[in-house]
Write a protein that holds these residues in place. Structure first.
Motif, PDB file in Angstrom:
ATOM      1  N   PRO A 267      33.737  69.275  48.204  1.00 56.07           N
ATOM      2  CA  PRO A 267      35.091  69.821  48.425  1.00 56.07           C
ATOM      3  C   PRO A 267      35.918  68.906  49.325  1.00 56.07           C
ATOM      4  O   PRO A 267      37.133  68.771  49.141  1.00 56.07           O
ATOM      5  N   GLU A 268      35.259  68.245  50.296  1.00 53.15           N
ATOM      6  CA  GLU A 268      35.987  67.341  51.201  1.00 53.15           C
ATOM      7  C   GLU A 268      36.512  66.138  50.421  1.00 53.15           C
ATOM      8  O   GLU A 268      37.659  65.723  50.580  1.00 53.15           O
ATOM      9  N   GLN A 269      35.660  65.571  49.570  1.00 51.50           N
ATOM     10  CA  GLN A 269      36.110  64.430  48.746  1.00 51.50           C
ATOM     11  C   GLN A 269      37.276  64.856  47.863  1.00 51.50           C
ATOM     12  O   GLN A 269      38.226  64.107  47.661  1.00 51.50           O
ATOM     13  N   ALA A 270      37.205  66.082  47.346  1.00 56.48           N
ATOM     14  CA  ALA A 270      38.260  66.556  46.437  1.00 56.48           C
ATOM     15  C   ALA A 270      39.604  66.615  47.143  1.00 56.48           C
ATOM     16  O   ALA A 270      40.648  66.327  46.551  1.00 56.48           O
ATOM     17  N   LYS A 271      39.568  66.995  48.434  1.00 58.61           N
ATOM     18  CA  LYS A 271      40.829  67.148  49.178  1.00 58.61           C
ATOM     19  C   LYS A 271      41.550  65.823  49.350  1.00 58.61           C
ATOM     20  O   LYS A 271      42.774  65.774  49.415  1.00 58.61           O
ATOM     21  N   THR A 272      40.757  64.744  49.482  1.00 53.52           N
ATOM     22  CA  THR A 272      41.398  63.468  49.824  1.00 53.52           C
ATOM     23  C   THR A 272      41.327  62.450  48.688  1.00 53.52           C
ATOM     24  O   THR A 272      41.753  61.314  48.863  1.00 53.52           O
ATOM     25  N   TYR A 273      40.762  62.822  47.527  1.00 57.60           N
ATOM     26  CA  TYR A 273      40.593  61.824  46.463  1.00 57.60           C
ATOM     27  C   TYR A 273      41.957  61.307  46.002  1.00 57.60           C
ATOM     28  O   TYR A 273      42.949  62.030  46.076  1.00 57.60           O
ATOM     29  N   ARG A 274      41.975  60.088  45.461  1.00 61.60           N
ATOM     30  CA  ARG A 274      43.265  59.441  45.211  1.00 61.60           C
ATOM     31  C   ARG A 274      44.054  60.050  44.050  1.00 61.60           C
ATOM     32  O   ARG A 274      45.223  59.734  43.876  1.00 61.60           O
ATOM     33  N   PHE A 275      43.427  60.878  43.242  1.00 66.92           N
ATOM     34  CA  PHE A 275      44.201  61.687  42.290  1.00 66.92           C
ATOM     35  C   PHE A 275      43.589  63.077  42.209  1.00 66.92           C
ATOM     36  O   PHE A 275      42.489  63.308  42.725  1.00 66.92           O
ATOM     37  N   ASP A 276      44.296  63.980  41.561  1.00 68.33           N
ATOM     38  CA  ASP A 276      43.855  65.363  41.503  1.00 68.33           C
ATOM     39  C   ASP A 276      42.577  65.475  40.661  1.00 68.33           C
ATOM     40  O   ASP A 276      42.607  65.224  39.454  1.00 68.33           O
ATOM     41  N   PRO A 277      41.452  65.852  41.288  1.00 63.98           N
ATOM     42  CA  PRO A 277      40.186  65.896  40.530  1.00 63.98           C
ATOM     43  C   PRO A 277      40.154  67.006  39.477  1.00 63.98           C
ATOM     44  O   PRO A 277      39.225  67.076  38.679  1.00 63.98           O
ATOM     45  N   PHE A 278      41.175  67.867  39.478  1.00 65.44           N
ATOM     46  CA  PHE A 278      41.221  68.954  38.493  1.00 65.44           C
ATOM     47  C   PHE A 278      42.197  68.645  37.355  1.00 65.44           C
ATOM     48  O   PHE A 278      42.458  69.496  36.506  1.00 65.44           O
ATOM     49  N   ASP A 279      42.750  67.445  37.363  1.00 64.32           N
ATOM     50  CA  ASP A 279      43.689  67.027  36.309  1.00 64.32           C
ATOM     51  C   ASP A 279      42.866  66.539  35.118  1.00 64.32           C
ATOM     52  O   ASP A 279      42.206  65.491  35.186  1.00 64.32           O
TER      53      ASP A 279
END
Ligand code: NDP
Length: 503
Positions: A267-279
């Motif tokens: 979840p932490e990586q998801a918050k800061t990843y360079r694009f939306d991981p749910f796209d």
């Protein structure tokens, strides 16, 4: 009298004396209504067809099993994933997307890759495709998108203007369009392709800690595709080539298998990843999130009856088990509604009771009652409401899904990412494809896009150019377009590009 167990009967068990001659008044007729066997036979035949699926209408399926090969209990408490070596029965349906039930298997199209796991905690469905991304990321666009992939409302013909108009007005489609027009858009067989969840899902463990994951089903048969002209020829030579291949391979004991891998993001990586991981228009690069092998799926049994097992099979990404849940992916959220809904229309509200869809390894005890074709005991004389104090099935809080925080304003939020939407399509063309792949994709696109109006050719080719200058340049040359005009259009905002290519 002959053996009663081998005697032909009506649907209600009445023995039939003669199945070749209708009851008539005299040898030349007319036919009498009192021939109830004839009437029943015709009436049932008249109703043999059920609505075909609005998408994924043409498909083939097989039974098999899934085996866990890696301990993933740190990430998920799903019982069917709880132990290395644990096996679960599966049923898999492969399909094309846009074609009708009789359409050709080698059409250029994504392929459906739907897996039903009959787990001891209920059925879990992984309803994926052979592509890791999708054309759009908002379910509000889905009916429009599918209309453009089907037939023109006036001519009833496939229409390159509709097809390319929509895609060129929907720039986030560029990544999936690039995969679709590569040779992966025409797999040689269902055995020779990968499956991807495409969506991101939640896994959560016994402590209630969650991760975000994507599934990859990697073919052990190797990727094999038809090149464009071969796929086209095959539509005439054997329109059922993939259905035939799957059936023949399994019948011959050549059981197809897939290595099941997951990519895992905290979840932490998801918050800061360079694009939306749910796209869903984006993959998670392997270098950032290396796929880890967790299991193996083998298909070893053909259906005994196509209609009962394949046509009536109904999958939904909303069929979860403890340990697996949804992500905020907007497209997934739309599918969570739409799949069950379309099956209720196609098969009726009790479709979950059909043998292929019913849980096999877990009890089913809900308070749903009645409805057309309720063919089990309908809950007998037990309570049909909750709460009750008669000892009937009760909810168990142990099955709660971990809470995740969401916030924001209720509005029709547009996601316009601009150039970010072109990065992965460009990388695929430039870095992943071979020279032959690049030659084929350009020829495949030109062969199709040349059927559309010139202004649509220009608008779409500018999108290819934005992904990669060589990609767009080669398509432009193939179509006989002025590369400088395409380059100019590519430099504009989407809004200006649409204005510049208006009808
Ligand atoms: P990598 O080089 O690590 O991965 C590239 C992957 O591309 C390969 O592993 C293979 O995936 C897939 N691939 C190979 N040839 C083709 C083709 N002709 N058409 C479509 N896919 C192909 O790089 P990244 O992870 O950074 O991804 C680069 C690009 O590769 C992405 O932008 C995406 O377009 C594509 N891709 C990425 C996937 C991912 O999950 N990261 C999955 C599939 C494609 P596979 O092993 O699944 O066959």
């Amino acid at each position: 009298m002959a053996d009663r167990s081998k005697t032909l009967t009506t649907g209600f068990g009445m023995p039939v004396d003669n199945d070749l001659n209708s009851v008539t008044a005299g040898p030349k007729g007319p036919v009498l209504v009192q021939d109830v066997h004839l009437i029943e036979k015709l009436a049932h035949f008249d109703r043999e067809r059920i609505p075909e699926r609005v998408v994924h209408a043409k498909g083939a399926g097989a039974h098999g099993w899934f085996e866990v090969t890696r301990d993933v209990t740190a990430y998920t408490r799903a019982k069917f994933l709880s132990k290395v070596g644990k096996k679960t029965d599966v049923f898999v349906r492969f399909s094309t997307v846009g074609g009708e039930r009789g359409s050709a298997d080698s059409e250029r199209d994504p392929r459906g890759f739907a897996v039903k796991f009959y787990t001891e905690e209920g059925n879990y469905d992984m309803v994926g495709n052979n592509t890791p991304v999708f054309f759009i990321r908002d379910p509000l666009k889905f009916p429009d998108f599918i209309h453009t992939q089907k037939r023109n409302p006036a001519s009833n013909l496939k229409d390159p203007d509709m097809f390319w108009d929509f895609l060129s007005l929907t720039p986030e489609s560029i990544h999936q369009v690039t995969i679709l027009f590569s040779d992966r858009g025409t797999p040689r067989s269902y055995r020779n392709m990968n499956g991807y969840s495409s969506h991101t899902y939640m896994w959560y463990n016994a402590k209630g800690e969650h991760s975000w994951i994507k599934y990859h089903f990697k073919t052990e048969q190797g990727i094999e595709n038809f090149a464009g002209p071969e796929a086209e020829r095959m539509r005439g030579v054997d329109p059922d080539v993939a259905t035939r291949d799957l059936h023949a391979a399994i019948a011959a004991g050549k059981h197809p298998a897939w290595r099941v891998e997951v990519q895992i993001m905290t979840p932490e990586q998801a918050k800061t990843y360079r694009f939306d991981p749910f796209d869903i228009t984006k993959v998670w690069p392997h270098a950032d999130f290396p796929p880890v092998a967790i299991g193996r799926m083998v298909l070893d049994r053909n259906p005994e009856n196509y209609f009962a097992e394949v046509e009536q099979a109904a999958f939904s990404p909303g069929n979860f088990v403890l340990g697996i849940g949804p992500s905020p992916d907007k497209m997934l959220q739309g599918r969570l509604f739409s799949y069950h809904d379309t099956h209720r229309h196609r098969l009726g509200p009790n479709y979950h009771l059909l043998p292929i869809n019913a849980p096999k390894a877990a009890p089913m005890a809900s308070y749903q009652r009645d409805g057309a074709m309720r063919f089990d005991g309908n809950g007998g004389g037990g309570p049909n409401y909750w709460p009750n104090s008669f000892g009937a099935p009760a909810p168990d809080p142990a099955y709660a899904v971990p809470s995740i925080e969401v916030s924001g304003t209720a509005a029709r939020h547009a996601i316009t990412l601009g150039d970010v939407d072109f990065v992965q399509a460009g990388a695929l063309f430039r870095k992943v494809m071979t020279d032959t792949d690049r030659e084929h994709i350009v020829a495949n696109i030109v062969g199709n896009l040349k059927g559309a109006q010139r202004r649509l050719q220009l608008r779409q080719t500018a999108l290819f150019y934005k992904a990669d200058a060589e990609y767009g340049g080669r398509v432009a040359m193939g179509l006989g377009l002025d590369v400088n005009e395409v380059k100019k259009l590519a430099a504009m905002s989407q809004e200006d590009r649409v204005k510049a290519t208006a009808a």
